[in-house]
Design a protein around this motif. Sequence first.
Motif, PDB file in Angstrom:
ATOM      1  N   ILE A  94       8.536  14.418   0.046  1.00  0.00           N
ATOM      2  CA  ILE A  94       7.138  14.690   0.425  1.00  0.00           C
ATOM      3  C   ILE A  94       6.275  13.458   0.178  1.00  0.00           C
ATOM      4  N   LYS A  95       6.517  12.770  -0.935  1.00  0.00           N
ATOM      5  CA  LYS A  95       5.779  11.530  -1.215  1.00  0.00           C
ATOM      6  C   LYS A  95       6.055  10.495  -0.133  1.00  0.00           C
ATOM      7  N   ASN A  96       7.315  10.418   0.317  1.00  0.00           N
ATOM      8  CA  ASN A  96       7.664   9.448   1.352  1.00  0.00           C
ATOM      9  C   ASN A  96       6.917   9.737   2.654  1.00  0.00           C
ATOM     10  N   VAL A  97       6.832  11.004   3.023  1.00  0.00           N
ATOM     11  CA  VAL A  97       6.120  11.367   4.256  1.00  0.00           C
ATOM     12  C   VAL A  97       4.654  10.964   4.175  1.00  0.00           C
ATOM     13  N   LEU A  98       4.014  11.278   3.064  1.00  0.00           N
ATOM     14  CA  LEU A  98       2.587  10.964   2.903  1.00  0.00           C
ATOM     15  C   LEU A  98       2.355   9.456   2.828  1.00  0.00           C
ATOM     16  N   PHE A 149      -0.365   9.742  -4.258  1.00  0.00           N
ATOM     17  CA  PHE A 149       0.374  10.939  -3.846  1.00  0.00           C
ATOM     18  C   PHE A 149       1.340  11.433  -4.918  1.00  0.00           C
ATOM     19  N   GLY A 150       1.866  10.516  -5.727  1.00  0.00           N
ATOM     20  CA  GLY A 150       2.867  10.906  -6.716  1.00  0.00           C
ATOM     21  C   GLY A 150       2.398  11.959  -7.700  1.00  0.00           C
ATOM     22  N   PRO A 151       1.310  11.738  -8.435  1.00  0.00           N
ATOM     23  CA  PRO A 151       0.871  12.734  -9.422  1.00  0.00           C
ATOM     24  C   PRO A 151       0.538  14.090  -8.814  1.00  0.00           C
ATOM     25  N   SER A 152      -0.135  14.102  -7.666  1.00  0.00           N
ATOM     26  CA  SER A 152      -0.524  15.377  -7.054  1.00  0.00           C
ATOM     27  C   SER A 152       0.694  16.153  -6.545  1.00  0.00           C
ATOM     28  N   PHE A 192       0.487   7.009   5.612  1.00  0.00           N
ATOM     29  CA  PHE A 192      -0.653   6.178   5.215  1.00  0.00           C
ATOM     30  C   PHE A 192      -0.418   4.713   5.567  1.00  0.00           C
ATOM     31  N   SER A 193       0.778   4.189   5.264  1.00  0.00           N
ATOM     32  CA  SER A 193       1.074   2.780   5.568  1.00  0.00           C
ATOM     33  C   SER A 193       1.155   2.544   7.075  1.00  0.00           C
ATOM     34  N   THR A 194       1.605   3.536   7.840  1.00  0.00           N
ATOM     35  CA  THR A 194       1.640   3.393   9.300  1.00  0.00           C
ATOM     36  C   THR A 194       0.229   3.307   9.866  1.00  0.00           C
ATOM     37  N   ILE A 195      -0.682   4.113   9.337  1.00  0.00           N
ATOM     38  CA  ILE A 195      -2.085   4.039   9.768  1.00  0.00           C
ATOM     39  C   ILE A 195      -2.666   2.666   9.456  1.00  0.00           C
ATOM     40  N   LEU A 219       0.823  -1.210   0.000  1.00  0.00           N
ATOM     41  CA  LEU A 219       0.000   0.000   0.000  1.00  0.00           C
ATOM     42  C   LEU A 219       0.858   1.261   0.000  1.00  0.00           C
ATOM     43  N   ASN A 220       2.018   1.194   0.627  1.00  0.00           N
ATOM     44  CA  ASN A 220       2.942   2.321   0.612  1.00  0.00           C
ATOM     45  C   ASN A 220       3.393   2.634  -0.806  1.00  0.00           C
ATOM     46  N   GLN A 221       3.807   1.603  -1.545  1.00  0.00           N
ATOM     47  CA  GLN A 221       4.297   1.821  -2.904  1.00  0.00           C
ATOM     48  C   GLN A 221       3.165   2.224  -3.848  1.00  0.00           C
ATOM     49  N   LEU A 222       2.006   1.567  -3.717  1.00  0.00           N
ATOM     50  CA  LEU A 222       0.879   1.900  -4.600  1.00  0.00           C
ATOM     51  C   LEU A 222       0.376   3.319  -4.355  1.00  0.00           C
ATOM     52  N   SER A 223       0.259   3.707  -3.089  1.00  0.00           N
ATOM     53  CA  SER A 223      -0.209   5.065  -2.785  1.00  0.00           C
ATOM     54  C   SER A 223       0.807   6.109  -3.240  1.00  0.00           C
TER      55      SER A 223
END
Length: 278
Positions: free
Chosen positions: A156-160, A80-83, A164-167, A71-75
């Motif tokens: 920034i992508k890593n933080v987001l 998050f990547g495009p935005s 998300f994956s931690t949640i 989920l981390n890589q997909l998100s």
Amino acid sequence: MKYWNLKKINNSTFEKLGPIPRSISKTFDKLKKELDPNAELEALEEFRVTRYLTVNSIKYLLVLILAPVLLNQLSKILLFGPSVDYYWNHHQPYLFLNLSQEERAFAELQQFEEKIHFEILIGKVDNLSYDFAEEQIKIKAIELAQKYAHESSNSIKNVLADTFSTIIFFSLLIRGKKQVAILKSFINEIIYGLSDTAKAFLIILFTDIFVGFHSPHGWEVVIEAMLRHFGLPESREFIFLFISTFPVILDTIFKYWIFRYLNRVSPSAVATYHNMNE
């Protein structure tokens, strides 16, 4: 049937520590079982409980590891990547997130400039014009700008994505209390089922890696990598403060665990550890 198995697992694994070491009590329990006329049926039931414990623990452990990672890589790629890329390329006037990135970029550019001038002086490059050197430096500066712009947006992508994956990870832990209890039982049985030599070896290996005399260099590399991963400034003061405090706290916690729990559960393992560590 599964409820009874889980209850039996929890009772056997999370039993309270008594005045008699667990290794001695296990020996008497084993002898008692061998003299029991129903020992064969109990052994079969114990095998079923162990298999249930192992299969469910491995399945849940794989879910805890693979689900957040995937989920981390997909998100990061799809959500998050495009935005983040759009915002960074159209609304962010700065290339760097912090001063550390800027210093690293300038150091790379300066090193490249010195390399160009050195190659001109030794005759490796035929063109001796000033414009040639300036053109090469300009190309390198554009490459560095693109590199650090990508690094900044990627942080920034890593933080987001990591948030998300931690949640997701903690949601799995909260929703799977039964599976967590089974996994904890499985891990405890593995740890306390090891031989005394194996326990002592793992203790020495763990302490030497994380709190040994050479561990500060490893911690420094890890902290720098984490700070870069999240786009945070690489403060030397923070790194040195962390290295001087966290391993000490970790070592204290580990010694307390040896004194409070392992020394009562398996005193022979503690004695082996002290003999190997001398």
